[in-house]
Motif scaffolding. Sequence first.
Motif, PDB file in Angstrom:
ATOM      1  N   PHE A   1     -10.715   8.321   9.778  1.00 35.95           N
ATOM      2  CA  PHE A   1      -9.894   8.737   8.648  1.00 35.95           C
ATOM      3  C   PHE A   1     -10.641   9.800   7.853  1.00 35.95           C
ATOM      4  O   PHE A   1     -11.874   9.871   7.912  1.00 35.95           O
ATOM      5  CB  PHE A   1      -9.531   7.538   7.756  1.00 35.95           C
ATOM      6  N   PRO A   2      -9.931  10.653   7.128  1.00 31.75           N
ATOM      7  CA  PRO A   2     -10.579  11.740   6.379  1.00 31.75           C
ATOM      8  C   PRO A   2     -11.502  11.219   5.277  1.00 31.75           C
ATOM      9  O   PRO A   2     -11.331  10.115   4.766  1.00 31.75           O
ATOM     10  CB  PRO A   2      -9.393  12.506   5.777  1.00 31.75           C
ATOM     11  N   VAL A   3     -12.473  12.029   4.920  1.00 34.80           N
ATOM     12  CA  VAL A   3     -13.353  11.689   3.806  1.00 34.80           C
ATOM     13  C   VAL A   3     -12.524  11.743   2.521  1.00 34.80           C
ATOM     14  O   VAL A   3     -11.895  12.759   2.227  1.00 34.80           O
ATOM     15  CB  VAL A   3     -14.528  12.682   3.704  1.00 34.80           C
ATOM     16  N   PRO A   4     -12.478  10.661   1.740  1.00 31.47           N
ATOM     17  CA  PRO A   4     -11.666  10.633   0.514  1.00 31.47           C
ATOM     18  C   PRO A   4     -12.098  11.693  -0.501  1.00 31.47           C
ATOM     19  O   PRO A   4     -13.268  12.074  -0.559  1.00 31.47           O
ATOM     20  CB  PRO A   4     -11.913   9.222  -0.034  1.00 31.47           C
ATOM     21  N   ASP A   5     -11.158  12.139  -1.304  1.00 31.53           N
ATOM     22  CA  ASP A   5     -11.456  13.158  -2.319  1.00 31.53           C
ATOM     23  C   ASP A   5     -12.451  12.655  -3.362  1.00 31.53           C
ATOM     24  O   ASP A   5     -13.211  13.441  -3.935  1.00 31.53           O
ATOM     25  CB  ASP A   5     -10.168  13.609  -3.016  1.00 31.53           C
ATOM     26  N   ASN A   6     -12.429  11.341  -3.621  1.00 24.21           N
ATOM     27  CA  ASN A   6     -13.328  10.788  -4.642  1.00 24.21           C
ATOM     28  C   ASN A   6     -14.625  10.246  -4.040  1.00 24.21           C
ATOM     29  O   ASN A   6     -15.340   9.469  -4.665  1.00 24.21           O
ATOM     30  CB  ASN A   6     -12.623   9.680  -5.425  1.00 24.21           C
ATOM     31  N   TRP A   7     -14.931  10.683  -2.821  1.00 22.95           N
ATOM     32  CA  TRP A   7     -16.158  10.255  -2.138  1.00 22.95           C
ATOM     33  C   TRP A   7     -17.388  10.672  -2.938  1.00 22.95           C
ATOM     34  O   TRP A   7     -17.389  11.710  -3.613  1.00 22.95           O
ATOM     35  CB  TRP A   7     -16.202  10.899  -0.756  1.00 22.95           C
ATOM     36  N   SER A   8     -18.436   9.884  -2.859  1.00 20.54           N
ATOM     37  CA  SER A   8     -19.682  10.218  -3.543  1.00 20.54           C
ATOM     38  C   SER A   8     -20.868   9.613  -2.795  1.00 20.54           C
ATOM     39  O   SER A   8     -20.700   8.723  -1.952  1.00 20.54           O
ATOM     40  CB  SER A   8     -19.668   9.705  -4.991  1.00 20.54           C
ATOM     41  N   ILE A   9     -22.058  10.117  -3.107  1.00 19.76           N
ATOM     42  CA  ILE A   9     -23.293   9.603  -2.516  1.00 19.76           C
ATOM     43  C   ILE A   9     -23.478   8.135  -2.902  1.00 19.76           C
ATOM     44  O   ILE A   9     -23.187   7.728  -4.032  1.00 19.76           O
ATOM     45  CB  ILE A   9     -24.502  10.429  -3.015  1.00 19.76           C
ATOM     46  N   THR A  10     -23.983   7.347  -1.974  1.00 16.41           N
ATOM     47  CA  THR A  10     -24.230   5.931  -2.223  1.00 16.41           C
ATOM     48  C   THR A  10     -25.602   5.738  -2.869  1.00 16.41           C
ATOM     49  O   THR A  10     -26.591   6.312  -2.394  1.00 16.41           O
ATOM     50  CB  THR A  10     -24.179   5.138  -0.902  1.00 16.41           C
ATOM     51  N   PRO A  11     -25.685   4.953  -3.945  1.00 19.76           N
ATOM     52  CA  PRO A  11     -26.986   4.702  -4.586  1.00 19.76           C
ATOM     53  C   PRO A  11     -27.949   4.018  -3.619  1.00 19.76           C
ATOM     54  O   PRO A  11     -27.549   3.156  -2.832  1.00 19.76           O
ATOM     55  CB  PRO A  11     -26.626   3.767  -5.751  1.00 19.76           C
ATOM     56  N   TRP A  12     -29.217   4.376  -3.690  1.00 15.02           N
ATOM     57  CA  TRP A  12     -30.211   3.826  -2.774  1.00 15.02           C
ATOM     58  C   TRP A  12     -30.376   2.324  -2.932  1.00 15.02           C
ATOM     59  O   TRP A  12     -30.734   1.631  -1.984  1.00 15.02           O
ATOM     60  CB  TRP A  12     -31.560   4.516  -3.000  1.00 15.02           C
ATOM     61  N   THR A  13     -30.137   1.816  -4.121  1.00 20.65           N
ATOM     62  CA  THR A  13     -30.359   0.386  -4.374  1.00 20.65           C
ATOM     63  C   THR A  13     -29.119  -0.466  -4.141  1.00 20.65           C
ATOM     64  O   THR A  13     -29.152  -1.674  -4.362  1.00 20.65           O
ATOM     65  CB  THR A  13     -30.833   0.182  -5.822  1.00 20.65           C
ATOM     66  N   GLN A  14     -28.035   0.131  -3.687  1.00 19.74           N
ATOM     67  CA  GLN A  14     -26.805  -0.639  -3.489  1.00 19.74           C
ATOM     68  C   GLN A  14     -26.949  -1.635  -2.343  1.00 19.74           C
ATOM     69  O   GLN A  14     -27.567  -1.344  -1.322  1.00 19.74           O
ATOM     70  CB  GLN A  14     -25.632   0.301  -3.187  1.00 19.74           C
ATOM     71  N   ASP A  15     -26.358  -2.801  -2.516  1.00 21.04           N
ATOM     72  CA  ASP A  15     -26.325  -3.800  -1.453  1.00 21.04           C
ATOM     73  C   ASP A  15     -25.664  -3.199  -0.212  1.00 21.04           C
ATOM     74  O   ASP A  15     -24.612  -2.562  -0.307  1.00 21.04           O
ATOM     75  CB  ASP A  15     -25.535  -5.021  -1.924  1.00 21.04           C
ATOM     76  N   TRP A  16     -26.288  -3.402   0.945  1.00 16.77           N
ATOM     77  CA  TRP A  16     -25.798  -2.783   2.182  1.00 16.77           C
ATOM     78  C   TRP A  16     -24.348  -3.139   2.481  1.00 16.77           C
ATOM     79  O   TRP A  16     -23.564  -2.309   2.934  1.00 16.77           O
ATOM     80  CB  TRP A  16     -26.688  -3.204   3.348  1.00 16.77           C
ATOM     81  N   TRP A  17     -23.970  -4.390   2.234  1.00 18.30           N
ATOM     82  CA  TRP A  17     -22.646  -4.869   2.609  1.00 18.30           C
ATOM     83  C   TRP A  17     -21.584  -4.576   1.552  1.00 18.30           C
ATOM     84  O   TRP A  17     -20.400  -4.823   1.776  1.00 18.30           O
ATOM     85  CB  TRP A  17     -22.689  -6.371   2.885  1.00 18.30           C
ATOM     86  N   LYS A  18     -21.998  -4.048   0.422  1.00 13.51           N
ATOM     87  CA  LYS A  18     -21.048  -3.752  -0.646  1.00 13.51           C
ATOM     88  C   LYS A  18     -20.388  -2.398  -0.411  1.00 13.51           C
ATOM     89  O   LYS A  18     -21.058  -1.396  -0.173  1.00 13.51           O
ATOM     90  CB  LYS A  18     -21.761  -3.740  -1.998  1.00 13.51           C
ATOM     91  N   GLN A  19     -19.058  -2.366  -0.487  1.00 14.38           N
ATOM     92  CA  GLN A  19     -18.357  -1.097  -0.327  1.00 14.38           C
ATOM     93  C   GLN A  19     -18.330  -0.325  -1.644  1.00 14.38           C
ATOM     94  O   GLN A  19     -18.179  -0.902  -2.721  1.00 14.38           O
ATOM     95  CB  GLN A  19     -16.925  -1.330   0.156  1.00 14.38           C
ATOM     96  N   GLU A  20     -18.448   0.984  -1.536  1.00 14.89           N
ATOM     97  CA  GLU A  20     -18.397   1.856  -2.700  1.00 14.89           C
ATOM     98  C   GLU A  20     -16.971   1.877  -3.260  1.00 14.89           C
ATOM     99  O   GLU A  20     -16.011   1.540  -2.556  1.00 14.89           O
ATOM    100  CB  GLU A  20     -18.815   3.276  -2.305  1.00 14.89           C
ATOM    101  N   PRO A  21     -16.799   2.289  -4.531  1.00 13.11           N
ATOM    102  CA  PRO A  21     -15.453   2.379  -5.112  1.00 13.11           C
ATOM    103  C   PRO A  21     -14.503   3.212  -4.258  1.00 13.11           C
ATOM    104  O   PRO A  21     -13.345   2.831  -4.046  1.00 13.11           O
ATOM    105  CB  PRO A  21     -15.709   3.023  -6.475  1.00 13.11           C
ATOM    106  N   TRP A  22     -14.978   4.362  -3.758  1.00 12.42           N
ATOM    107  CA  TRP A  22     -14.116   5.196  -2.924  1.00 12.42           C
ATOM    108  C   TRP A  22     -13.744   4.487  -1.626  1.00 12.42           C
ATOM    109  O   TRP A  22     -12.632   4.667  -1.104  1.00 12.42           O
ATOM    110  CB  TRP A  22     -14.787   6.537  -2.617  1.00 12.42           C
ATOM    111  N   ALA A  23     -14.671   3.684  -1.113  1.00 12.49           N
ATOM    112  CA  ALA A  23     -14.413   2.956   0.128  1.00 12.49           C
ATOM    113  C   ALA A  23     -13.389   1.845  -0.092  1.00 12.49           C
ATOM    114  O   ALA A  23     -12.495   1.623   0.740  1.00 12.49           O
ATOM    115  CB  ALA A  23     -15.713   2.374   0.668  1.00 12.49           C
TER     116      ALA A  23
END
Length: 215
Positions: A68-90
């Motif tokens: 699927f296309p990269v969402p318009d609100n896509w952003s870099i993932t923080p280094w300290t984010q839990d691996w299994w946690k999805q980002e807001p854009w995701a």
Amino acid sequence: MRHIPFFFVIISMALVACSGQNRNKSLDTPPEWASQQIWYQIFVERFCNGDTNNDPIPEDITSTTQIFPVPDNWSITPWTQDWWKQEPWALETGRPFNETLQHRRYGGDLQGVLNKLDYLQELGITAIYFNPLNDAPSLHKYDARYYYHMDIHFGPDPEGDKKIIAEEIPEDASTWQWTSADTLFLYLVKQCHQRGIKVIVDYSWNHTGTEFWAW
């Protein structure tokens, strides 16, 4: 200054490293110098974000093979984010973790490696094995757009590098020029050698990505 194909640089590095070795040995066994090294493997995109100004943008990580296309609100993932946690854009895509993961980027770059060289030296390593560094839309870089350039987001000036590449004729090596990412890589190699650290780069010559210039 015209650009020298990077595989020539890599081959030259290998020849220097192997100087004095028996070059008639079977390729089934590693060269003696390699077996004596303390290796450290670096997957640059996941290693260290040393320059946030060169972080990827959606248009540069888009590929026709993506689910699927990269969402318009896509952003870099923080280094300290839990691996299994999805980002807001995701989460907003409604797609499962294993699909949105392919769009995840942490912004690792060559400057990040440079920033960690003292640390790596303190570990006692004597050689670095880099996963592919060539320009590509994916996080793993095995889907090359250009073999003869470092990934534009691994260097300090992605937009400037895109302009340089756009002026080149890929099949005509006489038009190739050094990008900022290319020159930073050469500087990184020099810094490694000054610390007694050898450098090996992974290249997947037998396949490319759909964004490869010859497609």
